[in-house]
Scaffold this active site. Structure first.
Site, PDB file in Angstrom:
ATOM      1  CB  SER A   1      -0.913   0.006   1.229  1.00 52.59           C
ATOM      2  OG  SER A   1      -1.570   1.248   1.369  1.00 52.59           O
TER       3      SER A   1
ATOM      4  CE1 TYR B   1      -4.765  -2.134   4.841  1.00 47.59           C
ATOM      5  CE2 TYR B   1      -3.954   0.112   4.534  1.00 47.59           C
ATOM      6  CZ  TYR B   1      -4.351  -1.104   4.005  1.00 47.59           C
ATOM      7  OH  TYR B   1      -4.331  -1.295   2.648  1.00 47.59           O
TER       8      TYR B   1
END
Length: 326
Positions: A188, A203
């Site tokens: 990400s 996350y």
């Protein structure tokens, strides 16, 4: 006065050098887009394993890999959706498929061990050349760490970190024996490019693990002719991305469809350890690098606090609808 002019000149020169350096890096990376994609079947093997193939990036990449001539082992937790994507691949591309039912939130438990055994049986004897570790969760979204029960964070770590590690460890030995293979881990931009991602702390930490894990594995297995890659998407229109982000006036132009991302992602397999496959996302990375970390931290916190407020308003509505269906 002269001192002020020299200070201004120094700042302007420093800024120009930074822009020049970033531009050179951008142009050097853009050259990679001109490279021809690898023939994945000939280079790595006839089969690919994809985790989380029933929606979003995983679904789109499964279809794109099948279009590239690979048979697929599809690993996910929803039997109905697994059957649907399997039938779509068989019908559209005439490629072979296998499905493995695996709830990655149960990894490192007795149920997870049973699922891992099913995956082991499914890939036994197959020429698995490509592994795509796509499965991941972002829920509960934008929240402070103390606002959510710890089990939610444990579940996220199991899916984003433990499952990815265990599946990789399961598939790698076969690649080592055959002396070829490619491992693609979906990271990400929040974990590899941004200095922080407040209110998404767990996350972003799991995604930073994915990047560091990939970099070290790439060095470890280079001599075995195994390419390990962490792909770094920015915003892709999936279930993990909130409607607040998708509909943002400033962010909307940078949001890619899963199909657009997958087309670029498959072309980039085997080219580089850390990569941003899509041109639009690479431009976004370049633009992000122009700002100091403190500025990005401040704006991310402000934006994510807005997302938190939206989630807190939406949650009671979802619970009411869920109760009305019971």
């Amino acid at each position: 006065m002269v001192a002020s002019l020299w200070f201004f000149f120094w700042l302007a020169s420093l800024g120009a050098l930074q822009v020049f350096a970033l531009s050179i890096r951008l142009l050097a990376n853009l050259v990679l887009f001109l490279r021809r994609p690898k023939d994945l079947r000939c280079t790595y093997g006839a089969w690919a394993v994809v985790t989380g193939p029933t929606s979003g990036i995983g679904h789109a990449m499964s279809l794109e890999l099948a279009r590239s001539g690979l048979n697929l082992v599809l690993v996910g937790r929803d039997p109905t959706r697994l059957r649907e994507i399997s039938e779509t691949i068989s019908r559209t591309y005439a490629m072979q498929t296998k499905t493995v039912l695996f709830d990655f939130s149960l990894v490192s438990t007795a149920q997870g061990d049973e699922a891992m055994s099913r995956l082991r049986e499914a890939v036994a004897g197959l020429n698995v050349g490509v592994l795509v570790n796509n499965a991941g969760v972002a829920k509960p979204g934008a929240v402070y760490l103390h606002e959510v029960d710890v089990e939610a964070w444990v579940r996220m770590i199991r899916v984003n970190v433990l499952a990815l590690t265990e599946v990789t460890a399961e598939v790698l030995p076969g690649m080592v024996r055959r002396g070829r293979g490619a491992v693609v881990n979906i990271g990400s931009g929040s974990g590899s490019v941004l200095p922080s991602h407040p209110l998404y702390s767990v996350y972003v930490a799991t995604k930073r693990y994915v990047a560091e894990f990939s970099k070290s594995l790439s060095v470890e297995y280079q001599s075995a002719c195994i390419d390990v890659q962490c792909q770094i998407p920015f915003i892709v229109e999936t279930n993990m991305v909130s409607s607040a982000v998708k509909n943002s006036f400033f962010l909307r132009p940078w949001v890619l469809s899963p199909d657009a991302y997958a087309r670029a992602a498959v072309r980039w397999i085997g080219h580089g350890t850390l990569c941003i496959p899509n041109f639009a996302h690479r431009l976004q990375w370049w633009f992000t690098c122009l700002f100091p970390d403190s500025f990005k931290d401040m704006n991310l916190l402000k934006r994510n606090l807005q997302h938190r407020d939206i989630f807190r308003r939406i949650k009671p509505l979802r619970e009411t609808r869920a109760n009305s269906r019971e």
